[in-house]
Write a protein that holds these residues in place. Structure first.
Motif, PDB file in Angstrom:
ATOM      1  N   ILE A 111      -0.215   3.353   3.205  1.00  0.00           N
ATOM      2  CA  ILE A 111      -1.464   3.722   2.552  1.00  0.00           C
ATOM      3  C   ILE A 111      -1.109   4.265   1.174  1.00  0.00           C
ATOM      4  O   ILE A 111      -0.229   5.119   1.041  1.00  0.00           O
ATOM      5  CB  ILE A 111      -2.241   4.787   3.347  1.00  0.00           C
ATOM      6  N   ILE A 112      -1.780   3.766   0.144  1.00  0.00           N
ATOM      7  CA  ILE A 112      -1.543   4.204  -1.227  1.00  0.00           C
ATOM      8  C   ILE A 112      -2.735   5.034  -1.679  1.00  0.00           C
ATOM      9  O   ILE A 112      -3.881   4.579  -1.610  1.00  0.00           O
ATOM     10  CB  ILE A 112      -1.330   3.002  -2.160  1.00  0.00           C
ATOM     11  N   PHE A 113      -2.463   6.249  -2.138  1.00  0.00           N
ATOM     12  CA  PHE A 113      -3.494   7.210  -2.526  1.00  0.00           C
ATOM     13  C   PHE A 113      -3.304   7.533  -3.992  1.00  0.00           C
ATOM     14  O   PHE A 113      -2.214   7.926  -4.411  1.00  0.00           O
ATOM     15  CB  PHE A 113      -3.345   8.466  -1.660  1.00  0.00           C
ATOM     16  N   ASP A 114      -4.368   7.375  -4.798  1.00  0.00           N
ATOM     17  CA  ASP A 114      -4.231   7.614  -6.231  1.00  0.00           C
ATOM     18  C   ASP A 114      -5.573   8.003  -6.828  1.00  0.00           C
ATOM     19  O   ASP A 114      -6.628   7.607  -6.321  1.00  0.00           O
ATOM     20  CB  ASP A 114      -3.689   6.358  -6.938  1.00  0.00           C
ATOM     21  N   ASN A 115      -5.516   8.750  -7.932  1.00  0.00           N
ATOM     22  CA  ASN A 115      -6.720   9.174  -8.646  1.00  0.00           C
ATOM     23  C   ASN A 115      -7.364   8.016  -9.416  1.00  0.00           C
ATOM     24  O   ASN A 115      -8.564   8.029  -9.677  1.00  0.00           O
ATOM     25  CB  ASN A 115      -6.341  10.302  -9.615  1.00  0.00           C
ATOM     26  N   SER A 116      -6.567   7.024  -9.801  1.00  0.00           N
ATOM     27  CA  SER A 116      -7.025   5.939 -10.664  1.00  0.00           C
ATOM     28  C   SER A 116      -7.358   4.682  -9.869  1.00  0.00           C
ATOM     29  O   SER A 116      -6.508   4.125  -9.181  1.00  0.00           O
ATOM     30  CB  SER A 116      -5.945   5.605 -11.703  1.00  0.00           C
ATOM     31  N   ARG A 117      -8.586   4.217  -9.982  1.00  0.00           N
ATOM     32  CA  ARG A 117      -8.985   2.976  -9.321  1.00  0.00           C
ATOM     33  C   ARG A 117      -8.218   1.783  -9.887  1.00  0.00           C
ATOM     34  O   ARG A 117      -7.813   0.886  -9.140  1.00  0.00           O
ATOM     35  CB  ARG A 117     -10.504   2.794  -9.516  1.00  0.00           C
ATOM     36  N   LYS A 118      -7.967   1.769 -11.214  1.00  0.00           N
ATOM     37  CA  LYS A 118      -7.239   0.658 -11.815  1.00  0.00           C
ATOM     38  C   LYS A 118      -5.800   0.596 -11.310  1.00  0.00           C
ATOM     39  O   LYS A 118      -5.253  -0.495 -11.129  1.00  0.00           O
ATOM     40  CB  LYS A 118      -7.253   0.782 -13.341  1.00  0.00           C
ATOM     41  N   GLN A 119      -5.200   1.755 -11.085  1.00  0.00           N
ATOM     42  CA  GLN A 119      -3.853   1.762 -10.514  1.00  0.00           C
ATOM     43  C   GLN A 119      -3.863   1.174  -9.102  1.00  0.00           C
ATOM     44  O   GLN A 119      -2.985   0.380  -8.732  1.00  0.00           O
ATOM     45  CB  GLN A 119      -3.298   3.185 -10.500  1.00  0.00           C
ATOM     46  N   LEU A 120      -4.841   1.542  -8.313  1.00  0.00           N
ATOM     47  CA  LEU A 120      -4.933   1.012  -6.957  1.00  0.00           C
ATOM     48  C   LEU A 120      -5.203  -0.484  -6.967  1.00  0.00           C
ATOM     49  O   LEU A 120      -4.728  -1.215  -6.072  1.00  0.00           O
ATOM     50  CB  LEU A 120      -6.038   1.746  -6.188  1.00  0.00           C
ATOM     51  N   GLU A 121      -5.912  -0.956  -7.954  1.00  0.00           N
ATOM     52  CA  GLU A 121      -6.171  -2.396  -8.042  1.00  0.00           C
ATOM     53  C   GLU A 121      -4.885  -3.183  -8.254  1.00  0.00           C
ATOM     54  O   GLU A 121      -4.796  -4.350  -7.838  1.00  0.00           O
ATOM     55  CB  GLU A 121      -7.165  -2.684  -9.169  1.00  0.00           C
ATOM     56  N   LYS A 122      -3.884  -2.566  -8.862  1.00  0.00           N
ATOM     57  CA  LYS A 122      -2.591  -3.235  -9.019  1.00  0.00           C
ATOM     58  C   LYS A 122      -1.947  -3.465  -7.651  1.00  0.00           C
ATOM     59  O   LYS A 122      -1.372  -4.530  -7.386  1.00  0.00           O
ATOM     60  CB  LYS A 122      -1.663  -2.410  -9.914  1.00  0.00           C
ATOM     61  N   ASP A 123      -2.051  -2.475  -6.772  1.00  0.00           N
ATOM     62  CA  ASP A 123      -1.505  -2.628  -5.418  1.00  0.00           C
ATOM     63  C   ASP A 123      -2.294  -3.674  -4.641  1.00  0.00           C
ATOM     64  O   ASP A 123      -1.701  -4.490  -3.903  1.00  0.00           O
ATOM     65  CB  ASP A 123      -1.544  -1.281  -4.692  1.00  0.00           C
ATOM     66  N   GLU A 124      -3.597  -3.653  -4.791  1.00  0.00           N
ATOM     67  CA  GLU A 124      -4.430  -4.643  -4.105  1.00  0.00           C
ATOM     68  C   GLU A 124      -4.137  -6.049  -4.608  1.00  0.00           C
ATOM     69  O   GLU A 124      -4.135  -7.013  -3.823  1.00  0.00           O
ATOM     70  CB  GLU A 124      -5.904  -4.285  -4.302  1.00  0.00           C
ATOM     71  N   PHE A 125      -3.859  -6.188  -5.898  1.00  0.00           N
ATOM     72  CA  PHE A 125      -3.489  -7.481  -6.474  1.00  0.00           C
ATOM     73  C   PHE A 125      -2.213  -8.021  -5.831  1.00  0.00           C
ATOM     74  O   PHE A 125      -2.148  -9.188  -5.424  1.00  0.00           O
ATOM     75  CB  PHE A 125      -3.296  -7.341  -7.987  1.00  0.00           C
ATOM     76  N   VAL A 126      -1.181  -7.166  -5.733  1.00  0.00           N
ATOM     77  CA  VAL A 126       0.082  -7.608  -5.137  1.00  0.00           C
ATOM     78  C   VAL A 126      -0.117  -7.957  -3.659  1.00  0.00           C
ATOM     79  O   VAL A 126       0.416  -8.960  -3.168  1.00  0.00           O
ATOM     80  CB  VAL A 126       1.181  -6.540  -5.298  1.00  0.00           C
ATOM     81  N   ALA A 127      -0.908  -7.139  -2.965  1.00  0.00           N
ATOM     82  CA  ALA A 127      -1.147  -7.392  -1.540  1.00  0.00           C
ATOM     83  C   ALA A 127      -1.823  -8.737  -1.333  1.00  0.00           C
ATOM     84  O   ALA A 127      -1.439  -9.516  -0.437  1.00  0.00           O
ATOM     85  CB  ALA A 127      -2.002  -6.273  -0.951  1.00  0.00           C
ATOM     86  N   GLU A 128      -2.810  -9.053  -2.156  1.00  0.00           N
ATOM     87  CA  GLU A 128      -3.506 -10.338  -2.016  1.00  0.00           C
ATOM     88  C   GLU A 128      -2.594 -11.492  -2.422  1.00  0.00           C
ATOM     89  O   GLU A 128      -2.537 -12.529  -1.744  1.00  0.00           O
ATOM     90  CB  GLU A 128      -4.767 -10.337  -2.871  1.00  0.00           C
ATOM     91  N   ARG A 129      -1.869 -11.314  -3.518  1.00  0.00           N
ATOM     92  CA  ARG A 129      -0.986 -12.373  -4.015  1.00  0.00           C
ATOM     93  C   ARG A 129       0.095 -12.744  -3.009  1.00  0.00           C
ATOM     94  O   ARG A 129       0.409 -13.921  -2.817  1.00  0.00           O
ATOM     95  CB  ARG A 129      -0.330 -11.911  -5.330  1.00  0.00           C
ATOM     96  N   ASP A 130       0.652 -11.731  -2.347  1.00  0.00           N
ATOM     97  CA  ASP A 130       1.817 -11.952  -1.489  1.00  0.00           C
ATOM     98  C   ASP A 130       1.532 -11.737  -0.006  1.00  0.00           C
ATOM     99  O   ASP A 130       2.459 -11.601   0.793  1.00  0.00           O
ATOM    100  CB  ASP A 130       2.959 -11.040  -1.934  1.00  0.00           C
ATOM    101  N   SER A 131       0.248 -11.702   0.362  1.00  0.00           N
ATOM    102  CA  SER A 131      -0.162 -11.604   1.771  1.00  0.00           C
ATOM    103  C   SER A 131       0.457 -10.389   2.462  1.00  0.00           C
ATOM    104  O   SER A 131       1.080 -10.505   3.529  1.00  0.00           O
ATOM    105  CB  SER A 131       0.201 -12.900   2.517  1.00  0.00           C
ATOM    106  N   LEU A 132       0.268  -9.230   1.856  1.00  0.00           N
ATOM    107  CA  LEU A 132       0.768  -7.977   2.415  1.00  0.00           C
ATOM    108  C   LEU A 132      -0.368  -7.207   3.061  1.00  0.00           C
ATOM    109  O   LEU A 132      -1.513  -7.276   2.612  1.00  0.00           O
ATOM    110  CB  LEU A 132       1.382  -7.111   1.318  1.00  0.00           C
ATOM    111  N   GLU A 133      -0.030  -6.429   4.076  1.00  0.00           N
ATOM    112  CA  GLU A 133      -0.998  -5.520   4.679  1.00  0.00           C
ATOM    113  C   GLU A 133      -0.726  -4.104   4.169  1.00  0.00           C
ATOM    114  O   GLU A 133       0.344  -3.554   4.407  1.00  0.00           O
ATOM    115  CB  GLU A 133      -0.894  -5.560   6.212  1.00  0.00           C
ATOM    116  N   LEU A 134      -1.677  -3.574   3.436  1.00  0.00           N
ATOM    117  CA  LEU A 134      -1.620  -2.189   2.996  1.00  0.00           C
ATOM    118  C   LEU A 134      -3.047  -1.725   2.740  1.00  0.00           C
ATOM    119  O   LEU A 134      -3.968  -2.523   2.633  1.00  0.00           O
ATOM    120  CB  LEU A 134      -0.736  -2.012   1.753  1.00  0.00           C
ATOM    121  N   LYS A 135      -3.212  -0.406   2.635  1.00  0.00           N
ATOM    122  CA  LYS A 135      -4.529   0.181   2.414  1.00  0.00           C
ATOM    123  C   LYS A 135      -4.478   1.060   1.181  1.00  0.00           C
ATOM    124  O   LYS A 135      -3.455   1.700   0.918  1.00  0.00           O
ATOM    125  CB  LYS A 135      -4.949   1.014   3.632  1.00  0.00           C
ATOM    126  N   THR A 136      -5.571   1.072   0.399  1.00  0.00           N
ATOM    127  CA  THR A 136      -5.655   1.954  -0.762  1.00  0.00           C
ATOM    128  C   THR A 136      -6.810   2.931  -0.585  1.00  0.00           C
ATOM    129  O   THR A 136      -7.859   2.580  -0.043  1.00  0.00           O
ATOM    130  CB  THR A 136      -5.862   1.157  -2.063  1.00  0.00           C
TER     131      THR A 136
END
Length: 254
Positions: free
Chosen positions: A84-109
């Protein structure tokens, strides 16, 4: 608090400008992590020692705290952790979501202030990864207490943070490589509203508080941790020629 909103807005802008902490890992790095070849950083350059992580990593529940940007979280997820990735910035979390979608990873923001982890139950995680970020909140002690609460017994807290001595110096002159002592410690950008250089830098980089080493290290101990690992790294300023100003600690919840 207003500064939380200000820093959120500033980090959204930094993320969109491809800040050093906002460049997502590549698909090649993700594939290597899936094959067991990976590393992450808590400070600007030095990889975290392999023996700092819980073993085996696969299946471990990890909170990447104030750690958005598409870097640590996706690598750990690819290595087999439940992240689980926790951050104050929505744009920062979108970077993690981008990688997760691109590379078929399971993670939560989850978006929020690192001083308040009420979104998580007691003893939810095996490990917390907390890269250099806690200078962006005014009080670090609630962060350590919340980390202790959400970690399981014998859980690990891996943190990176700055040495406050950097903030002794005139910030604008430090940008130019000139070391001129100007401030006392503890330091806070918001205490200098009359200084245009400080306000310019804060408006671009985020509002900073120079927590003392006692607050950073003894603060962890008082929250219920034992420090069992330590190293230093550069900080990315003119001080790098003379001293390391980034610190990493490995702590275990007793």
């Amino acid at each position: 608090m207003k500064y939380i909103e200000d820093n959120r807005r500033i980090w959204d802008a930094r993320s969109e400008s491809e800040d050093t902490w906002s460049i997502p890992v590549t698909s090649e790095q993700i594939q290597r992590a899936r094959n067991g070849d990976w590393s992450i950083v808590l400070t600007p350059t030095k990889p975290v020692p392999d023996d700092w992580f819980p073993k085996p990593l696969s299946g471990k529940k990890i909170l990447c705290l104030a750690s958005g940007g598409g870097q640590q979280g996706p690598i750990l997820a690819a290595a087999g952790a439940e992240v689980i990735i926790f951050d104050n910035s929505r744009k920062q979390l979108e970077k993690d979501e981008f990688v997760a979608e691109r590379d078929s990873l399971e993670l939560k923001t989850v978006q929020g202030n690192m001083q308040d982890l009420s979104a998580f139950k007691d003893e939810s995680f095996d490990c917390i990864i907390h890269p250099w970020s806690n200078g962006y909140v005014d009080n670090i002690l609630p962060v350590w207490k919340e980390c202790a609460r959400v970690l399981k017994r014998n859980g690990l807290l891996l943190s990176g943070f700055g040495n406050p001595l950097e903030y002794l110096f005139d910030a604008a002159k430090l940008e130019q490589g000139i070391l001129e002592v100007k401030h006392s410690i503890p330091y806070a950008d918001i205490d200098h509203p009359e200084d245009p250089d400080i306000q310019r830098i804060a408006a671009a980089d985020g509002y900073i508080w120079s927590h003392t080493l006692e607050q950073q290290i003894q603060g962890q101990i008082e929250a219920g941790f034992a420090i069992i690992g330590f190293y230093e790294d550069i900080g990315g300023t003119a001080l790098d020629r003379y001293i390391c100003t980034s610190i990493a600690t490995k702590a275990i919840k007793l």
